[in-house]
Scaffold this active site. Sequence first.
Site, PDB file in Angstrom:
ATOM      1  CG  ASP A  30      -2.074   0.981   1.100  1.00  0.00           C
ATOM      2  OD1 ASP A  30      -1.796   2.187   0.934  1.00  0.00           O
ATOM      3  OD2 ASP A  30      -3.237   0.555   1.159  1.00  0.00           O
ATOM      4  CG  ASN A  86     -12.675  -0.577   3.978  1.00  0.00           C
ATOM      5  OD1 ASN A  86     -12.958  -1.119   5.056  1.00  0.00           O
ATOM      6  ND2 ASN A  86     -11.567   0.125   3.821  1.00  0.00           N
ATOM      7  CD  GLN A  93     -14.999  -0.359  -2.478  1.00  0.00           C
ATOM      8  OE1 GLN A  93     -16.162  -0.577  -2.142  1.00  0.00           O
ATOM      9  NE2 GLN A  93     -14.412  -0.964  -3.495  1.00  0.00           N
ATOM     10  CG  HIS A  99      -8.729  -2.960  -2.259  1.00  0.00           C
ATOM     11  ND1 HIS A  99      -9.677  -2.199  -2.934  1.00  0.00           N
ATOM     12  CD2 HIS A  99      -8.485  -2.305  -1.101  1.00  0.00           C
ATOM     13  CE1 HIS A  99      -9.978  -1.132  -2.208  1.00  0.00           C
ATOM     14  NE2 HIS A  99      -9.271  -1.172  -1.080  1.00  0.00           N
ATOM     15  CG  HIS A 101      -6.889  -2.797   3.360  1.00  0.00           C
ATOM     16  ND1 HIS A 101      -6.121  -1.672   3.138  1.00  0.00           N
ATOM     17  CD2 HIS A 101      -8.108  -2.512   2.827  1.00  0.00           C
ATOM     18  CE1 HIS A 101      -6.856  -0.740   2.514  1.00  0.00           C
ATOM     19  NE2 HIS A 101      -8.062  -1.245   2.316  1.00  0.00           N
TER      20      HIS A 101
HETATM   21  P1  5GP Z   1      -9.848   1.414   0.555  1.00  0.00           P
HETATM   22  O1  5GP Z   1      -9.970   2.686   1.349  1.00  0.00           O
HETATM   23  O2  5GP Z   1     -10.532   1.531  -0.783  1.00  0.00           O
HETATM   24  O3  5GP Z   1     -10.228   0.179   1.306  1.00  0.00           O
HETATM   25  O4  5GP Z   1      -8.298   1.271   0.296  1.00  0.00           O
HETATM   26  C1  5GP Z   1      -7.635   1.775  -0.805  1.00  0.00           C
HETATM   27  C2  5GP Z   1      -6.170   1.664  -0.511  1.00  0.00           C
HETATM   28  O5  5GP Z   1      -5.472   1.811  -1.725  1.00  0.00           O
HETATM   29  C3  5GP Z   1      -5.648   2.758   0.435  1.00  0.00           C
HETATM   30  O6  5GP Z   1      -5.066   2.135   1.560  1.00  0.00           O
HETATM   31  C4  5GP Z   1      -4.652   3.524  -0.410  1.00  0.00           C
HETATM   32  O7  5GP Z   1      -3.522   3.932   0.321  1.00  0.00           O
HETATM   33  C5  5GP Z   1      -4.294   2.525  -1.484  1.00  0.00           C
HETATM   34  N1  5GP Z   1      -3.906   3.106  -2.751  1.00  0.00           N
HETATM   35  C6  5GP Z   1      -4.591   4.055  -3.451  1.00  0.00           C
HETATM   36  N2  5GP Z   1      -3.939   4.344  -4.599  1.00  0.00           N
HETATM   37  C7  5GP Z   1      -2.844   3.560  -4.626  1.00  0.00           C
HETATM   38  C8  5GP Z   1      -1.778   3.416  -5.567  1.00  0.00           C
HETATM   39  O8  5GP Z   1      -1.713   4.062  -6.605  1.00  0.00           O
HETATM   40  N3  5GP Z   1      -0.805   2.503  -5.269  1.00  0.00           N
HETATM   41  C9  5GP Z   1      -0.857   1.750  -4.111  1.00  0.00           C
HETATM   42  N4  5GP Z   1       0.151   0.885  -3.925  1.00  0.00           N
HETATM   43  N5  5GP Z   1      -1.827   1.872  -3.211  1.00  0.00           N
HETATM   44  C10 5GP Z   1      -2.819   2.768  -3.451  1.00  0.00           C
END
Ligand code: 5GP
Length: 134
Positions: A30, A86, A93, A99, A101
């Site tokens: 991440d 999420n 999300q 995805h 975590h």
């Molecule tokens: P969500 O909030 O949708 O469950 O998590 C999305 C995750 O994707 C976040 O933890 C954020 O830091 C990660 N993320 C967003 N854009 C990128 C990216 O371009 N590269 C990587 N490696 N992680 C990303």
Amino acid sequence: MSDCIFCKIANGEIPSHKVYEDECCIAILDVCPVAKGHTLVIPKQHAQDLFALSEEEAAEIMKRVRHVAGLLSDGLKPDGVNLMQNNGAAAGQTVMHFHMHVIPRFAGDDVKINWHMPQADTETLAALCKEITG
Ligand code: 5GP
Ligand code: ZN
């Protein structure tokens, strides 16, 4: 999906730090880690969230999650691991491509995955149970 950041990462258009890849999924670090080794397991095929996955796809992804958690445990020797996932903006999300975590946890770390948990009474729980099961 053409404007999806995780599709772009999965097909190599956007660089990432990959810790695992197979025909089904990639696992990348991440970019904003909440803990050392915070990793995302991402299916290569676009699906918005849990409800857009078939049972079979969900099961295949979960196998990779388990494998990646093992890689992180072997490599980083954490004291524990959190899995988080999420669905929907209201649930936090931010990237609308499913995805999971995988978050290594170290004793005494300052990761905050906690929420207020007020004790519910039996009547409330029973009513909820009925609302859910019909
Ligand atoms: P969500 O909030 O949708 O469950 O998590 C999305 C995750 O994707 C976040 O933890 C954020 O830091 C990660 N993320 C967003 N854009 C990128 C990216 O371009 N590269 C990587 N490696 N992680 C990303
Ligand atoms: Zn996508």
